[in-house]
Design an enzyme around this catalytic site. Structure first.
Site, PDB file in Angstrom:
ATOM      1  N   GLU A 174       0.828  -1.205   0.000  1.00 42.84           N
ATOM      2  CA  GLU A 174       0.000   0.000   0.000  1.00 42.84           C
ATOM      3  C   GLU A 174       0.862   1.254   0.000  1.00 42.84           C
ATOM      4  O   GLU A 174       0.612   2.209  -0.745  1.00 42.84           O
ATOM      5  CB  GLU A 174      -0.921  -0.012   1.221  1.00 42.84           C
ATOM      6  CG  GLU A 174      -1.934   1.109   1.227  1.00 42.84           C
ATOM      7  CD  GLU A 174      -2.901   1.032   2.391  1.00 42.84           C
ATOM      8  OE1 GLU A 174      -3.808   1.884   2.453  1.00 42.84           O
ATOM      9  OE2 GLU A 174      -2.754   0.132   3.244  1.00 42.84           O
ATOM     10  N   ALA A 217      -7.873   3.088   8.822  1.00 40.03           N
ATOM     11  CA  ALA A 217      -7.332   2.092   9.755  1.00 40.03           C
ATOM     12  C   ALA A 217      -5.813   2.065   9.804  1.00 40.03           C
ATOM     13  O   ALA A 217      -5.243   1.469  10.714  1.00 40.03           O
ATOM     14  CB  ALA A 217      -7.852   0.701   9.391  1.00 40.03           C
ATOM     15  N   SER A 218      -5.137   2.676   8.843  1.00 37.61           N
ATOM     16  CA  SER A 218      -3.672   2.663   8.851  1.00 37.61           C
ATOM     17  C   SER A 218      -3.139   3.935   8.212  1.00 37.61           C
ATOM     18  O   SER A 218      -3.865   4.672   7.549  1.00 37.61           O
ATOM     19  CB  SER A 218      -3.132   1.434   8.101  1.00 37.61           C
ATOM     20  OG  SER A 218      -3.409   1.534   6.717  1.00 37.61           O
TER      21      SER A 218
END
EC number: 3.6.1.5
Length: 410
Positions: A174, A217-218
Site C-alpha cells: 500500500e 485504519a492505517s
C-alpha cells in the site's frame, strides 16, 4: 535490334509494375477508410484498459485506466480516465451481510462496462486490492475475511472482464503504490533519453517526493532515504521504473489511521471514568453515547481492554486543541528504539529526506480548512486555525457554511 526490343520491354514492365503497386496501395488505404466510414467507427486505437478497485477501511473506489500498448523504458504510461465511488462503507463491514456485496459493487461495475469499449472487455483486467480494514478483519477472524473476498470475487467474475483476483494487500504494498502514484502524477519519473544509445541519462533523474497516506485504519510513509542503507529489511523495497532503479523505505502503521486512532484514544481515556468522558478532541456541546463492546471490538483497542462497571459511556466535547494534542501523543511510544533512529513503537525510520506529498485523509482535512491552495501554510497558521476551529461550539462548527478563515456563519 533484338537487344533494343528486350530493353524497351523491360522498361515498359518496370513502369507498369510501379504503377500497379502504387495504385494497389492507394486502393488499400481507400478501402480501410471506406470500411471505417461505412461502419461509423474510427480506425482501431492501439491501447489497453485496466480496472482497479481500491477497497479501503471506510469506502471503496473503482478506477479505470488507459495506456498505450507500447511501453516506455519497459514501463507503461498510464492515464486514469474515470473514477467511481461505491456507496457504502468498506467491504470489511459486509462480513455479516454477504448477500449485499453484489448490490454494493453493481453500480460502478456497470459504469465500467459503459466506459471500456465492448470489444476490449475480455482483455481488460479487473483487480481488487483491500487494505487495512480487511487486514484488521483477518486478524480478528481469518475465515470471515476469506469469505468476504470469495463473495467479492464471485460478484466481479460475473462481468465479461478479465478478473485477476481480489486479495488483501500488505501495508508495504500500500505504501509503495502510494509512492509510485504521487511521483508518477508529479512527473518525477520522467527522464531525458541519450539519443546515441536510447537509454536514460542517469544524471537527469529527478528528485522523488516522499508519500504520506492517512486512511481510516492505517497510515503509510514511503520515501527514498539519502543513505540507502535500511536497517530493517522488512521496510526496504526495490523498483525499476522507466529504466531506473529505486530503493525506498516504507512502513505501514496499522491501527493509526484516523478512525482506529480515535478508537485507541477513547479506549485509553475511558479508563478511570464513571461512564462520562469529557473529551477535548470534540467540539463544546457535542454529545454522543457509545457501547463499550463496540469500542473493544477492534483488534486495535485490545491492549486497552478492561472490565468496566458500565456497558455504555457518554462523550461530552470540551473543544481544546492543546489538550487534545497531548491526549493523542500518548498513543505514540517513543521510549525505546532498537535501531539508530525510530519513528515510534520501536519502528525503524531513516532520517527524512526531500519533500513529501500527503494525500487521502490528510488532503480532506486540509481542503476543509482551506489549506490546499498553491501557497503552503506555515505550521503556526495551521495550529492557529485548528485551535479556533476546535473551540467552536458544535452547533456552529457543524454548520456546512462554516469557513475556518472567517469563522462560523449563523
Amino acid at each position: 535490334m533484338e537487344d533494343r526490343k528486350e530493353s524497351e520491354l523491360k522498361n515498359f514492365c518496370s513502369r507498369n509494375i510501379l504503377i500497379i503497386l502504387g495504385f494497389s496501395s492507394i486502393v488499400a488505404v481507400i478501402a480501410l477508410i471506406a470500411v471505417g466510414l461505412t461502419q461509423n467507427k474510427p480506425l482501431p486505437e492501439n491501447v489497453k484498459y485496466g480496472i482497479v478497485l481500491d477497497a479501503g477501511s471506510s469506502h471503496t473506489s473503482l478506477y479505470i485506466y488507459k495506456w498505450p500498448a507500447e511501453k516506455e523504458n519497459d514501463t507503461g504510461v498510464v492515464h486514469q480516465i474515470t473514477e467511481c465511488k461505491l456507496k457504502g462503507p468498506g467491504i470489511s463491514r459486509y462480513a455479516q451481510k454477504l448477500s449485499e456485496i453484489d448490490i454494493y459493487l453493481t453500480p460502478c461495475m456497470v459504469r465500467a462496462t459503459q466506459v471500456v469499449p465492448q470489444s476490449q472487455h475480455q482483455e481488460t483486467p479487473v483487480y481488487l486490492g483491500a487494505t487495512a480494514g480487511m487486514r484488521l478483519l483477518r486478524i480478528e477472524n481469518e475465515r470471515l475475511a476469506n469469505t468476504v473476498l470469495i463473495a467479492v470475487a464471485r460478484s466481479l467474475s460475473k462481468y465479461h472482464f478479465d478478473f485477476q483476483g481480489a486479495r488483501i494487500i500488505t501495508g508495504q504494498e500500500e505504501g509503495a503504490y502510494g509512492w509510485i502514484t504521487i511521483n508518477y502524477l508529479l512527473g518525477k519519473f520522467s527522464q531525458k533519453l541519450n539519443w546515441l544509445n536510447l537509454k536514460p541519462n542517469e544524471g537527469s533523474a529527478l528528485e522523488t517526493y516522499g508519500a504520506l497516506d492517512l486512511g481510516g485504519a492505517s497510515t503509510q510513509i514511503t520515501f527514498v532515504p539519502q543513505n540507502k542503507k535500511i536497517e530493517s529489511p522488512s521496510n526496504a523495497l526495490h523498483f525499476r521504473l522507466y529504466g531506473r532503479d529505486y530503493s525506498v523505505y516504507t512502513h505501514s502503521f496499522l491501527c493509526y489511521g484516523k478512525d482506529q486512532a480515535l478508537r485507541q484514544k477513547l479506549a485509553k481515556d475511558i479508563q478511570g471514568t464513571n461512564g462520562i468522558l469529557r473529551d477535548p478532541c470534540f467540539h463544546p456541546g457535542y454529545e454522543t453515547v457509545m457501547n463499550v463492546s463496540d469500542l473493544y471490538s477492534s483488534p486495535c483497542t485490545k491492549k486497552f481492554e478492561r472490565t468496566l462497571p458500565f456497558d455504555q459511556f457518554q462523550i461530552q466535547g470540551t473543544g481544546n486543541y492543546q489538550q487534545c494534542r497531548q491526549s493523542i501523543l500518548q498513543l505514540f511510544n517513543t521510549s525505546s528504539c532498537p535501531y539508530s533512529h525510530c519513528s515510534f513503537n520501536g519502528v525503524f525510520l531513516p532520517p527524512l529526506h526531500g519533500d513529501f506529498g500527503a494525500f487521502s485523509a490528510y488532503y480532506y482535512v486540509m481542503e476543509f480548512l482551506n489549506f490546499t491552495s498553491e501557497e503552503t501554510p506555515s505550521q503556526e497558521e495551521m495550529t492557529d486555525t485548528m485551535e479556533k476551529f476546535c473551540s467552536q461550539p458544535w452547533e456552529e462548527a457543524s454548520c456546512p457554511v462554516w469557513s475556518p478563515m472567517q469563522g462560523p456563519n449563523p
